[in-house]
Write an enzyme that holds these catalytic residues in place. Structure first.
Site, PDB file in Angstrom:
ATOM      1  N   ASP A   9      -1.263 -17.198  15.347  1.00 50.02           N
ATOM      2  CA  ASP A   9      -1.939 -17.982  14.576  1.00 50.02           C
ATOM      3  C   ASP A   9      -1.715 -18.039  13.082  1.00 50.02           C
ATOM      4  O   ASP A   9      -1.069 -16.902  12.809  1.00 50.02           O
ATOM      5  CB  ASP A   9      -3.703 -17.493  14.654  1.00 50.02           C
ATOM      6  CG  ASP A   9      -3.993 -17.680  16.196  1.00 50.02           C
ATOM      7  OD1 ASP A   9      -3.685 -18.644  16.896  1.00 50.02           O
ATOM      8  OD2 ASP A   9      -4.706 -16.757  16.454  1.00 50.02           O
ATOM      9  N   ASP A  66      -4.758 -24.207  19.326  1.00 52.17           N
ATOM     10  CA  ASP A  66      -6.241 -24.128  19.390  1.00 52.17           C
ATOM     11  C   ASP A  66      -6.888 -25.316  18.917  1.00 52.17           C
ATOM     12  O   ASP A  66      -7.840 -25.777  19.399  1.00 52.17           O
ATOM     13  CB  ASP A  66      -6.782 -22.981  18.178  1.00 52.17           C
ATOM     14  CG  ASP A  66      -6.240 -21.853  18.726  1.00 52.17           C
ATOM     15  OD1 ASP A  66      -5.950 -21.293  19.756  1.00 52.17           O
ATOM     16  OD2 ASP A  66      -5.840 -20.912  18.006  1.00 52.17           O
TER      17      ASP A  66
END
Length: 176
Positions: A132, A150
């Site tokens: 991330d 995401d």
């Protein structure tokens, strides 16, 4: 083709499967290309937190859990379980897409979700967690760190919700 083979093939390919497959592949490729660029070319891990604006930073976080780091576990066997779950969930969504006779909007939604889930699943196998990078924050509040996969998953879910409400209203209006 036998009736059984025809029934089985309907679980694998439907009228909007080609569209969903294109969306899933593009989502997966863009997500993976961005992750590997951030890790290997930009070398975000060495740079630490990089401020882009007063509310947006780039940073590397390896998420070994699921959303918001719930069910966190860094063991390789746990990461394989989560990766396998992403494959099973994607297969179930694909079967829904192929068998339900869904429309273009649902094909987009499911393609985004499948591509994002498989992108994050591959991260778990290759690096032991999901990579991330995007950190949004304001007034001392930091939202969770996320990636392109995401964003695709959330966009897909929003499209599914939209389709369920608009579809339900259209069905009700047309049935009266």
């Amino acid at each position: 083709m036998t009736a059984a083979a025809g029934s089985f093939s309907r679980w694998l390919w439907g009228p909007y499967s080609a569209l969903a497959l294109k969306i899933a592949v593009v989502t997966f490729v863009v997500d993976q290309a961005h992750k590997w660029w951030m890790l290997l070319i930009y070398r975000i891990e060495e740079k630490g937190r990089v401020t882009i604006t007063s509310f947006f930073d780039l940073v590397f976080v390896k998420n070994t859990g699921i959303s918001y780091s719930m069910l966190d576990g860094s063991s390789s066997s746990w990461q394989l379980v989560l990766a396998l779950f992403s494959v099973i969930a994607s297969a179930a969504l694909w079967a829904w897409l192929a068998g339900a006779g869904t429309g273009r909007l649902m094909a987009w939604a499911l393609g985004l979700i499948i591509g994002g889930a498989l992108g994050n699943g591959l991260d778990r196998v290759l690096i032991g967690g999901v990579a991330d990078f995007f950190s949004l924050h304001a007034y001392g509040f930091y939202w969770y760190v996320f990636n392109i996969a995401d964003v695709a998953i959330v966009a897909g879910v929003v499209l599914l919700l939209y389709d369920s409400f608009v579809g339900s209203r259209n069905d009700a209006a047309n049935s009266g």
